[in-house]
Design a protein around this motif. Structure first.
Motif, PDB file in Angstrom:
ATOM      1  N   ALA A  42       0.828  -1.208   0.000  1.00 43.10           N
ATOM      2  CA  ALA A  42       0.000   0.000   0.000  1.00 43.10           C
ATOM      3  C   ALA A  42       0.857   1.251   0.000  1.00 43.10           C
ATOM      4  O   ALA A  42       0.595   2.204  -0.744  1.00 43.10           O
ATOM      5  CB  ALA A  42      -0.938  -0.005   1.207  1.00 43.10           C
ATOM      6  N   ALA A  43       1.894   1.269   0.835  1.00 44.13           N
ATOM      7  CA  ALA A  43       2.760   2.449   0.912  1.00 44.13           C
ATOM      8  C   ALA A  43       3.408   2.737  -0.433  1.00 44.13           C
ATOM      9  O   ALA A  43       3.437   3.881  -0.905  1.00 44.13           O
ATOM     10  CB  ALA A  43       3.827   2.248   1.988  1.00 44.13           C
ATOM     11  N   SER A  44       3.917   1.689  -1.076  1.00 46.91           N
ATOM     12  CA  SER A  44       4.567   1.868  -2.375  1.00 46.91           C
ATOM     13  C   SER A  44       3.576   2.319  -3.433  1.00 46.91           C
ATOM     14  O   SER A  44       3.866   3.206  -4.247  1.00 46.91           O
ATOM     15  CB  SER A  44       5.224   0.554  -2.802  1.00 46.91           C
ATOM     16  OG  SER A  44       5.777   0.663  -4.094  1.00 46.91           O
ATOM     17  N   GLY A  64      -7.389  -1.555   7.092  1.00 51.08           N
ATOM     18  CA  GLY A  64      -6.170  -1.905   7.807  1.00 51.08           C
ATOM     19  C   GLY A  64      -4.911  -1.353   7.163  1.00 51.08           C
ATOM     20  O   GLY A  64      -3.819  -1.900   7.350  1.00 51.08           O
ATOM     21  N   ASN A  65      -5.048  -0.253   6.418  1.00 56.79           N
ATOM     22  CA  ASN A  65      -3.867   0.275   5.716  1.00 56.79           C
ATOM     23  C   ASN A  65      -3.667   1.781   5.897  1.00 56.79           C
ATOM     24  O   ASN A  65      -2.879   2.378   5.150  1.00 56.79           O
ATOM     25  CB  ASN A  65      -3.946  -0.076   4.227  1.00 56.79           C
ATOM     26  CG  ASN A  65      -5.118   0.599   3.506  1.00 56.79           C
ATOM     27  OD1 ASN A  65      -5.789   1.476   4.044  1.00 56.79           O
ATOM     28  ND2 ASN A  65      -5.368   0.179   2.272  1.00 56.79           N
ATOM     29  N   GLU A  66      -4.363   2.395   6.840  1.00 56.26           N
ATOM     30  CA  GLU A  66      -4.220   3.843   6.996  1.00 56.26           C
ATOM     31  C   GLU A  66      -2.772   4.234   7.314  1.00 56.26           C
ATOM     32  O   GLU A  66      -2.270   5.240   6.792  1.00 56.26           O
ATOM     33  CB  GLU A  66      -5.161   4.362   8.080  1.00 56.26           C
ATOM     34  CG  GLU A  66      -6.618   4.396   7.660  1.00 56.26           C
ATOM     35  CD  GLU A  66      -7.537   4.822   8.777  1.00 56.26           C
ATOM     36  OE1 GLU A  66      -8.468   5.604   8.512  1.00 56.26           O
ATOM     37  OE2 GLU A  66      -7.331   4.362   9.933  1.00 56.26           O
ATOM     38  N   GLU A  67      -2.104   3.453   8.153  1.00 51.80           N
ATOM     39  CA  GLU A  67      -0.698   3.759   8.450  1.00 51.80           C
ATOM     40  C   GLU A  67       0.152   3.681   7.191  1.00 51.80           C
ATOM     41  O   GLU A  67       1.009   4.541   6.944  1.00 51.80           O
ATOM     42  CB  GLU A  67      -0.139   2.797   9.505  1.00 51.80           C
ATOM     43  CG  GLU A  67      -0.777   2.919  10.868  1.00 51.80           C
ATOM     44  CD  GLU A  67      -1.945   1.949  11.052  1.00 51.80           C
ATOM     45  OE1 GLU A  67      -2.513   1.478  10.033  1.00 51.80           O
ATOM     46  OE2 GLU A  67      -2.287   1.678  12.219  1.00 51.80           O
ATOM     47  N   ALA A  68      -0.068   2.646   6.391  1.00 53.36           N
ATOM     48  CA  ALA A  68       0.706   2.475   5.160  1.00 53.36           C
ATOM     49  C   ALA A  68       0.409   3.588   4.165  1.00 53.36           C
ATOM     50  O   ALA A  68       1.319   4.088   3.483  1.00 53.36           O
ATOM     51  CB  ALA A  68       0.404   1.109   4.546  1.00 53.36           C
ATOM     52  N   VAL A  69      -0.855   3.990   4.070  1.00 58.28           N
ATOM     53  CA  VAL A  69      -1.210   5.101   3.187  1.00 58.28           C
ATOM     54  C   VAL A  69      -0.483   6.362   3.643  1.00 58.28           C
ATOM     55  O   VAL A  69       0.076   7.105   2.818  1.00 58.28           O
ATOM     56  CB  VAL A  69      -2.742   5.311   3.182  1.00 58.28           C
ATOM     57  CG1 VAL A  69      -3.100   6.654   2.549  1.00 58.28           C
ATOM     58  CG2 VAL A  69      -3.420   4.176   2.433  1.00 58.28           C
ATOM     59  N   GLY A  70      -0.466   6.607   4.938  1.00 58.79           N
ATOM     60  CA  GLY A  70       0.257   7.768   5.459  1.00 58.79           C
ATOM     61  C   GLY A  70       1.734   7.712   5.137  1.00 58.79           C
ATOM     62  O   GLY A  70       2.350   8.733   4.795  1.00 58.79           O
ATOM     63  N   GLU A  71       2.315   6.506   5.239  1.00 56.79           N
ATOM     64  CA  GLU A  71       3.736   6.352   4.908  1.00 56.79           C
ATOM     65  C   GLU A  71       3.976   6.655   3.434  1.00 56.79           C
ATOM     66  O   GLU A  71       4.960   7.321   3.073  1.00 56.79           O
ATOM     67  CB  GLU A  71       4.182   4.927   5.233  1.00 56.79           C
ATOM     68  CG  GLU A  71       5.597   4.569   4.770  1.00 56.79           C
ATOM     69  CD  GLU A  71       6.672   5.445   5.396  1.00 56.79           C
ATOM     70  OE1 GLU A  71       7.763   5.556   4.785  1.00 56.79           O
ATOM     71  OE2 GLU A  71       6.432   6.029   6.469  1.00 56.79           O
TER      72      GLU A  71
END
Length: 287
Positions: A42-44, A64-71
């Motif tokens: 997700a982050a990539s 379950g990906n809000e942290e990854a989206v923020g990254e």
């Protein structure tokens, strides 16, 4: 009979790349869907999507990906003010105070001080508290913590309950594709000035992508079938949120504003509607 070039050009000009949800709140018509990507994937994808031109990112607590989206946003180096960020909260927070907690938790996970759009993910009518949740959202908007609020998967009956409480809904995010057009739902939106955001805008099986109604314009304009369907979505006045982690498809999904479908071409895609309901019934399913 095909429209003239002048008519097609006029249609293109009438379909901008953004829409106004509320005074001063402008949403890009094409956003990046992020479900079911998580973690580094997700982050990539978010980082590369921003590099490829996306300015609208859609996520949710239950993805379950809000942290990854923020990254991914941080990696991109984009100025926060240049990005439109949407997330959604689940039924645990369906109260005025709960919505405030949901905002704080989402903002911390993503790493942002505000949200552009905060949505009630599902109405959960059996719980009977979505009106309270919407009232909580209006307070967050009044305080400037969110720029706009909205709902997702709300049927007309649910929307009427909000209206009865004096709440005018700016946007409803629902499943829309050529085979699942939810005609009554979209007619209600149009009648009441509710913007529509289409999730799964290219469907899940994608069988209609090979239909002549889609393949014909794809050949005519030198576009992919997916681009034709996304053009149909935005030309119909909807926000579309396709998911893709592939650089080429990300760029293609954004490249739908340089051509216009004719009235007969739009009608042919409209005619693909099966009348089937959305995949999940929001009177029965929710989280």
């Amino acid at each position: 009979m095909r429209e003239t070039a002048a008519e097609a050009t006029a249609t293109t000009a009438e379909t901008g790349t953004t829409a106004e949800l509320a005074p001063g709140v402008v949403i890009p018509l094409i956003g990046l869907g992020t479900w079911p990507m998580t973690g580094e994937d997700a982050a990539s994808a978010v980082d590369r999507a921003i590099a490829n031109g996306y300015r609208h990112i859609d996520t949710a607590e239950n993805y379950g990906n809000e942290e990854a989206v923020g990254e991914g946003i941080r990696r991109s180096g984009i100025d926060r003010g240049d990005l439109f960020l949407t997330t959604k909260f689940n039924r645990h927070w369906h109260s005025k105070a709960g919505v405030r907690e949901a905002f704080g938790a989402a903002a911390r996970r993503i790493g942002t001080e505000y949200l552009d759009l905060f949505l009630i993910h599902w109405p959960n009518p059996a719980q009977g508290r979505f009106v309270e949740a919407a009232e909580g959202l209006t307070r967050l908007a009044e305080e400037g913590l969110i720029r706009c609020w909205g709902v997702s998967n709300f049927k007309p009956a649910h929307l009427r309950e909000l209206q009865a409480a004096g709440l005018d809904v700016p946007l409803n995010q629902v499943q829309v594709d050529p085979e699942h057009q939810q005609s009554d739902q979209l007619a209600f939106h149009a009648e009441h000035g509710i913007a529509t955001a289409a999730y799964s805008p290219l469907g899940r099986g994608g069988g209609f992508l090979s239909d002549p109604a889609v393949m014909g314009p794809a050949g005519e304009y030198g576009k992919t079938p997916a681009q034709v369907v996304l053009r149909w979505q935005v030309q119909s006045g909807r926000v579309a949120i396709p998911k893709s982690a592939d650089d080429g498809r990300q760029r293609e999904n954004l490249d739908v504003f340089g051509f216009a479908l004719t009235t007969p071409e739009m009608a042919a895609i409209d005619a693909l509607n099966t009348g089937a309901p959305p995949r999940l019934d929001s009177d029965e399913f929710g989280h």
